[in-house]
Design a protein around this motif. Structure first.
Motif, PDB file in Angstrom:
ATOM      1  N   GLY A   1       0.799  -1.220   0.000  1.00  0.00           N
ATOM      2  CA  GLY A   1       0.000   0.000   0.000  1.00  0.00           C
ATOM      3  C   GLY A   1       0.828   1.263   0.000  1.00  0.00           C
ATOM      4  N   ARG A   2       2.058   1.173  -0.485  1.00  0.00           N
ATOM      5  CA  ARG A   2       2.917   2.368  -0.425  1.00  0.00           C
ATOM      6  C   ARG A   2       2.460   3.467  -1.371  1.00  0.00           C
ATOM      7  N   PHE A   3       1.483   3.174  -2.222  1.00  0.00           N
ATOM      8  CA  PHE A   3       0.876   4.268  -2.986  1.00  0.00           C
ATOM      9  C   PHE A   3       0.250   5.289  -2.048  1.00  0.00           C
ATOM     10  N   LEU A   4      -0.208   4.831  -0.874  1.00  0.00           N
ATOM     11  CA  LEU A   4      -0.708   5.764   0.138  1.00  0.00           C
ATOM     12  C   LEU A   4       0.435   6.548   0.772  1.00  0.00           C
ATOM     13  N   ALA A   5       1.598   5.920   0.913  1.00  0.00           N
ATOM     14  CA  ALA A   5       2.751   6.624   1.471  1.00  0.00           C
ATOM     15  C   ALA A   5       3.165   7.788   0.571  1.00  0.00           C
ATOM     16  N   ARG A   6       3.069   7.582  -0.734  1.00  0.00           N
ATOM     17  CA  ARG A   6       3.358   8.679  -1.669  1.00  0.00           C
ATOM     18  C   ARG A   6       2.372   9.833  -1.468  1.00  0.00           C
TER      19      ARG A   6
END
Length: 353
Positions: free
Chosen positions: A303-308
């Protein structure tokens, strides 16, 4: 990836393991770099033997005569009555098939042999976040490390090259807002709100696991394919139309009641709630640790798209976990999604265990 891992340099090869309740993750460190990363889902059944079944499949992919470094979160599975029981079971499982070739990461206590790992269950239990954060802090002395997985979100401030956490156990980290028990796949949609906007009104939603955040992020187009090996709540397919039908059920409706775009908008509402929770927690941690405005957000997990998005919201630079590790090009995406397995392999090599 399901092909067999291979190695030509067994003396310097380590497999890092992250034993989760939903899947096992393996990272092969060969010649100083991560060569392959594999994720093996556990069978969906209420039986501790699910770990043995997943391990059997995982071992069929492993080269012989390598060392093994292990971390875990699977002890939290409700097939165990207590965490210590889970740690003992998982450590014993690995010992049975690997003998003395496995060491277990225990965070503050470093790597332990099997007997010591069983004797110190609260050090070994759910220490995978500590492995990742320790590795990241070696590269980014100050920042916010965030690992957003299928089920949980770890938020770890970094200061002066160390994890600057107030909690260690899951309970302590939940209290300190360093752990949010929600991810981008398995978390039920109802975890984020009891009401939702639809068709110009705001209505209640069902307190049922009709839909998960995987449905939300399939509809928004953000969910990576490799993050989605699990059965859906209704055991039907994973198309956008089928995901919309499950989300509609949360409102007591059928997917056919509105065009797909209406369900995409509803999905965006729930995605926004998850992002807001993460942003609020990260902002509070940055303030608590007085992090400089240019201290980066370092993202890991499927879910690192949320981290971006978090980095953008906080006006901080973004760095990806895969950028900072020696890694084969074809393994980078999975390495970032399986950060603890990668980290425990690299830390074991550094510690010469």
């Amino acid at each position: 990836m399901t092909n067999t891992m291979s190695t030509n340099d067994k003396m310097t090869s380590i497999i890092g393991w992250d034993l989760g309740g939903a899947n096992l993750k393996l990272a092969l460190l060969e010649g100083g770099r991560i060569a392959q990363v594999v994720q093996v889902p556990c069978p969906v059944r209420q039986d501790r033997d699910k770990f043995d079944a997943a391990l059997k499949e995982a071992l069929s992919l492993c080269p012989a005569s390598v060392r093994h470094a292990v971390t875990m979160t699977g002890e939290l599975s409700d097939v165990f009555t207590e965490r210590a029981e889970g740690v003992a079971y998982l450590v014993s499982m690995m010992r049975e098939v690997m003998g003395g070739e496995a060491v277990f990461y225990s965070g503050r206590a470093g790597f332990l042999a099997t007997e010591d790992a069983i004797a110190r269950p609260l050090d070994v239990a759910s220490a995978n976040w500590h492995a990742s954060a320790t590795l990241v802090a070696d590269h980014y002395a100050n920042g916010i490390f965030i690992d957003i997985g299928t089920t949980t979100t770890d938020l770890i401030p970094l200061r002066a090259g160390l994890p600057a956490t107030r909690g260690y156990t899951d309970a302590e980290r939940l209290a300190a807002r360093e752990l949010i028990y929600a991810g981008v796949v398995r978390t039920p949609v109802m975890a984020f709100s009891r009401r939702a906007p639809f068709a110009g009104d705001v209505q209640g939603i069902a307190a049922e696991r009709f839909a998960t955040m995987a449905d939300v992020y399939r509809l928004t187009g953000d969910l990576p394919d490799e993050a989605d090996p699990y059965p859906t709540p209704d055991l039907r397919g994973k198309s956008r139309k089928e995901s919309a039908a499950r989300l509609a059920r949360m409102l007591g409706r059928d997917g056919s009641e509105a065009p797909l775009e209406a369900w995409v908008q509803l999905a965006s509402f729930f995605a926004g709630l998850q992002l807001s929770e993460v942003v609020e927690a990260a902002r509070a941690l940055a303030k608590r640790e007085t992090l400089a405005p240019d201290a980066p957000v370092i993202g890991a997990g499927c879910g690192r798209f949320l981290a971006r998005q978090l980095a953008s919201e906080l006006h901080r630079p973004y760095r990806d976990f895969a950028e900072m590790i020696p890694c084969a090009a074809g393994a980078r995406a999975m390495a970032a999604s399986c950060a603890p397995a990668v980290a425990v392999a690299l830390l074991a090599a550094k510690a010469h265990v």
